[in-house]
Structures are given as C-alpha cells and as structure tokens.
Design a protein around this motif. Structure first.
Motif, short mmCIF file in Angstrom:
data_model
loop_
_atom_site.label_atom_id
_atom_site.label_comp_id
_atom_site.label_asym_id
_atom_site.label_seq_id
_atom_site.Cartn_x
_atom_site.Cartn_y
_atom_site.Cartn_z
N ARG A 1 8.08 -11.25 -10.54
CA ARG A 1 7.25 -10.06 -10.59
C ARG A 1 7.62 -9.16 -9.42
O ARG A 1 8.16 -9.62 -8.40
CB ARG A 1 5.76 -10.43 -10.53
CG ARG A 1 5.32 -11.06 -9.22
CD ARG A 1 3.85 -11.49 -9.28
NE ARG A 1 3.41 -12.10 -8.02
CZ ARG A 1 2.83 -11.41 -7.04
NH1 ARG A 1 2.62 -10.10 -7.18
NH2 ARG A 1 2.44 -12.01 -5.94
N VAL A 2 7.34 -7.88 -9.57
CA VAL A 2 7.56 -6.91 -8.51
C VAL A 2 6.29 -6.79 -7.70
O VAL A 2 5.19 -6.64 -8.25
CB VAL A 2 7.96 -5.54 -9.09
CG1 VAL A 2 8.10 -4.50 -7.99
CG2 VAL A 2 9.25 -5.67 -9.88
N CYS A 3 6.41 -6.86 -6.37
CA CYS A 3 5.24 -6.73 -5.51
C CYS A 3 5.68 -6.18 -4.15
O CYS A 3 6.86 -5.96 -3.92
CB CYS A 3 4.53 -8.07 -5.34
SG CYS A 3 5.58 -9.40 -4.73
N SER A 4 4.72 -5.96 -3.27
CA SER A 4 5.00 -5.40 -1.95
C SER A 4 4.97 -6.50 -0.90
O SER A 4 4.16 -7.44 -0.98
CB SER A 4 3.97 -4.33 -1.60
OG SER A 4 4.09 -3.22 -2.47
N PHE A 5 5.85 -6.36 0.10
CA PHE A 5 5.92 -7.28 1.21
C PHE A 5 5.83 -6.48 2.51
O PHE A 5 6.40 -5.38 2.60
CB PHE A 5 7.23 -8.07 1.19
CG PHE A 5 7.39 -8.94 -0.02
CD1 PHE A 5 6.92 -10.24 -0.03
CD2 PHE A 5 8.02 -8.45 -1.16
CE1 PHE A 5 7.06 -11.03 -1.17
CE2 PHE A 5 8.17 -9.23 -2.29
CZ PHE A 5 7.69 -10.53 -2.30
N SER A 6 5.13 -7.02 3.49
CA SER A 6 5.00 -6.36 4.77
C SER A 6 6.21 -6.71 5.64
O SER A 6 6.45 -7.88 5.94
CB SER A 6 3.70 -6.79 5.47
OG SER A 6 3.59 -6.17 6.74
N LYS A 7 6.94 -5.69 6.06
CA LYS A 7 8.14 -5.89 6.89
C LYS A 7 8.13 -4.84 7.99
O LYS A 7 8.24 -3.65 7.73
CB LYS A 7 9.41 -5.78 6.05
CG LYS A 7 9.51 -6.85 4.96
CD LYS A 7 10.77 -6.68 4.12
CE LYS A 7 10.81 -7.66 2.95
NZ LYS A 7 11.01 -9.05 3.38
N MET B 1 16.83 -4.58 1.05
CA MET B 1 15.52 -4.07 1.37
C MET B 1 15.58 -2.57 1.36
O MET B 1 16.45 -1.98 1.97
CB MET B 1 15.13 -4.57 2.75
CG MET B 1 13.70 -4.29 3.16
SD MET B 1 13.49 -4.55 4.93
CE MET B 1 14.25 -6.13 5.13
N LYS B 2 14.69 -1.93 0.70
CA LYS B 2 14.72 -0.48 0.63
C LYS B 2 13.51 0.04 1.40
O LYS B 2 12.42 0.19 0.88
CB LYS B 2 14.68 0.01 -0.82
CG LYS B 2 15.97 -0.35 -1.57
CD LYS B 2 15.96 -1.71 -2.10
CE LYS B 2 17.26 -2.03 -2.86
NZ LYS B 2 17.33 -3.41 -3.25
N LEU B 3 13.66 0.26 2.69
CA LEU B 3 12.55 0.71 3.51
C LEU B 3 12.17 2.12 3.14
O LEU B 3 13.02 3.00 3.07
CB LEU B 3 12.91 0.65 5.00
CG LEU B 3 13.08 -0.75 5.58
CD1 LEU B 3 13.39 -0.64 7.05
CD2 LEU B 3 11.82 -1.57 5.39
N LEU B 4 10.88 2.37 2.94
CA LEU B 4 10.41 3.69 2.57
C LEU B 4 9.43 4.18 3.62
O LEU B 4 9.27 3.59 4.67
CB LEU B 4 9.77 3.63 1.18
CG LEU B 4 10.68 3.15 0.05
CD1 LEU B 4 9.88 3.05 -1.24
CD2 LEU B 4 11.86 4.07 -0.14
N GLY B 5 8.79 5.30 3.31
CA GLY B 5 7.78 5.82 4.20
C GLY B 5 8.33 6.20 5.55
O GLY B 5 9.26 6.97 5.68
#
Length: 353
Positions: A107-113, A1-5
């Motif tokens: 596919r590449v998509c976003s997940f809320s973690k 997981m590559k946490l950003l922001g």
C-alpha cells in the motif's frame, strides 16, 4: 525517496556536511545514473574541486558550508504536495487489469523522514526471507516502459536514426504527458497522472531552482554542475525545437516546450531504473518506482530479461530480502554515488548514519 514540501532548504543545508563523506550502495537493478544526454549534452560528471583561491581544503569546505546555509535561508518552503489516493487507486487498478500480481500485499502511505512526510510503499502483511520465492508483487512486461517498448517504437521518435535511445524515451515521455494534460488518449495516462508535476518538482529538486539564486552560488561544485547541465539542455532545445514540435504534432500535441522536456528528463533521472549495459536508456516501472531509498535495501527487484528482447518475458518482480513485518516500508538503494551526486540527480540527501 522523493522529498517534498520544505525539503529543498534541508538538503542544501545538509549537502556541505555530508556531501563528500557519505557513499551508499545499490543492489541488483539500481536507479539510473544516465542523464542530460539530450542534444549533445554530456553525461553528468562529479566535480571534486572547491572554490578557487588560497584557502586550504578544510577552510574551503567551511566556506562552502556557509554558502549552502545562506542558500537555505534564501529558499522558501512550501506545503507538502503529492499524488491523491484516487490517482493511486486508478493506477493500481490499471496494473491489475494488465496482469499485475500481488498489489494487495502493498500500500502507499506516508513516512516521517527528517521532519517531512514522504510518500512510500509499505507491506500489508508479514513476509519472511524464506518466502523469497514468492514475490511481494510483480508488474507485467507490457507496463515496463523502455526504449524498445511497442508504444515507443510506434512513435515518430523511433524512426530517427540520429535520436539516441535515451532521447527517444525523453521525447516520448514528454509528448505522452502533454497528451494526458490536453485530453488526448494515452495508454500511459494512469501512470503519468501519478508522477510529480513540474510545480511539485519546483518544491524540492535543484534543477528547478531559481536561476538567479543558482548564479549567486555558482562557486559551489554542485550548483556549477546543475547550471552547466541546464545550459546544455537549453542549447539542445534551441537546435531541435522546430523538428521536435513537428514530431509532437503528428502525435496530436501542439505546444511542446522546453519545460516539457525538462520535466521528462527529471522523471527519467528520479524514477528510472538502470537495465544494464544492454539497455542504453532507463526503464520506468509503475508502482515499483514509488519505493524510497535507504543505505541498505530490504527487497530485491528487477527482470531477468535485460536484453529487452520483446520475445522474452519482461515481467518485473520485487522479492523480500529479509523479514518484513506488516506496515514495514519497502526500501530500495538507488545508486552507488556520493551524496552530492544524489542531491543533483534526485533532489535530496540521506543524512549520515
């Protein structure tokens, strides 16, 4: 997981709570645990010692937690960043043209973690464990980047007997990125353009944390480890700077800097796969390395040819380990290590279960 922001403040805050309590497991080819071997730097070691003094272990943990929370308040979050869809599509098309299979299954998509949007991989249709003979997708051997890959062997770094396999990968990757940035042709350009930039790493990875901030909390074992590694890395660069820049110039790159090697090392640490004892340096696998981590992986992944023998197949395959429904996230389990090591290597934590 590559946490950003705004992930860095969160992981600092979580570290004191779960850093010494939570261990999770890897399966098959896990993410690499090697690193910081450049120019006489030692591999990372865990430090279980708490700040010195008359405090008990429990009181020491409370003190560490208070310090970590202070760090969290000192850090400033930043808007989420990430690769654009056109860069992803460019890489997928490149992989298809080189013989990649099954890319329509993902596919590449976003997940809320934990309140953050994290980029990852999802399946586009149902897969059952009974269909394990059918890979979700495969990456051809020519796109598995390792220390004996033909493009690496043709570089000037492969001709130096005193350069380790890990450092060979490190220098090669740094120079290839500079090629892409400066407009020089690189076979790996579609892949490199999807990797996090130094600016993106600065949003979440502790290696890129402000030096003054780290010094203020040097009593914390995780911070001490990061500072020690950075110092050894800088010393190695000072010793080899002229030589490495000369090699880079033969590749058409004029301005190789310490920051370029720091970036390459962070990529190898956060994206590399461990190929086993037969391979003393991590492998990089486009597309597959977009998968996030979990306590338990729901896919199996790897190659059969762990010797990296160029005459054998190097095809990388990912299989469903259990029933996967359409839009389910593909999850690996990166390494078998406690969360404090996970934080210093990857820049994030997996909260307690």
């Amino acid at each position: 997981m590559k946490l950003l922001g705004r992930a860095m403040p969160q992981v600092f805050a979580l570290l004191g709570i779960v850093g010494f309590l939570y261990t999770f497991w890897k399966h098959n080819l896990g993410r690499t645990t090697q690193g910081w071997r450049f120019a006489f730097a030692l591999p990372p070691t865990r430090s279980s010692s708490l700040p010195q003094g008359s405090l008990s272990r429990r009181a020491g943990i409370k003190l560490e937690l208070a310090s970590i929370l202070s760090i969290a308040t000192a850090l400033t979050g930043a808007p989420a960043v990430g690769i654009t869809s056109d860069r992803i599509e460019e890489m997928f098309e490149w992989v298809r043209q080189q013989g990649g299979m099954g890319l329509d299954n993902i596919r590449v998509c976003s997940f809320s973690k934990n309140g953050e949007q994290v980029r990852g991989l999802a399946v586009t249709r149902d897969f059952s464990s009974s269909s394990a003979a059918e890979p979700l997708f495969s990456i051809p051997g020519k796109l598995v980047l390792h220390w004996r890959h033909p493009t690496v062997l043709s570089s000037p770094f492969a001709l130096q007997a005193d350069i380790s396999p890990y450092d060979r990968m490190l220098f090669f990757l740094a120079v290839e990125r500079l090629k892409v940035v400066s407009g020089v042709q690189s076979f790996w350009a579609p892949y490199i353009r999807t990797l996090p930039t130094p600016e993106e790493f600065a949003h979440f990875h502790p290696v890129y944390a402000n030096k003054q901030l780290l010094e203020e909390f040097a009593a914390l074992p995780a911070v001490t480890s990061i500072m020690r590694k950075r110092q050894m890395f800088e010393a190695g660069w000072t010793k080899m700077r002229a030589r490495l820049r000369s090699f880079a110039q033969t590749c058409g790159v004029q301005e190789l800097a310490l920051a370029d090697l720091m970036w390459a090392n962070t990529i190898l640490q956060t994206r590399g796969y461990d190929a086993g004892s037969a391979a003393p340096a991590p492998m990089l696998v486009p597309v597959s390395d977009l998968a996030n981590s979990a306590v338990s992986n729901n896919v199996d992944y790897g190659i059969q040819n762990r010797s990296l023998d160029a005459s054998a197949s190097m095809e990388w395959k990912v299989w469903p380990k259990k029933l996967l429904r359409r839009n389910d996230e593909i999850l690996e389990s990166y390494i078998n290590a406690p969360n404090d090591d996970y934080f210093t290597q990857y820049g994030f934590l997996l909260p307690g279960r």
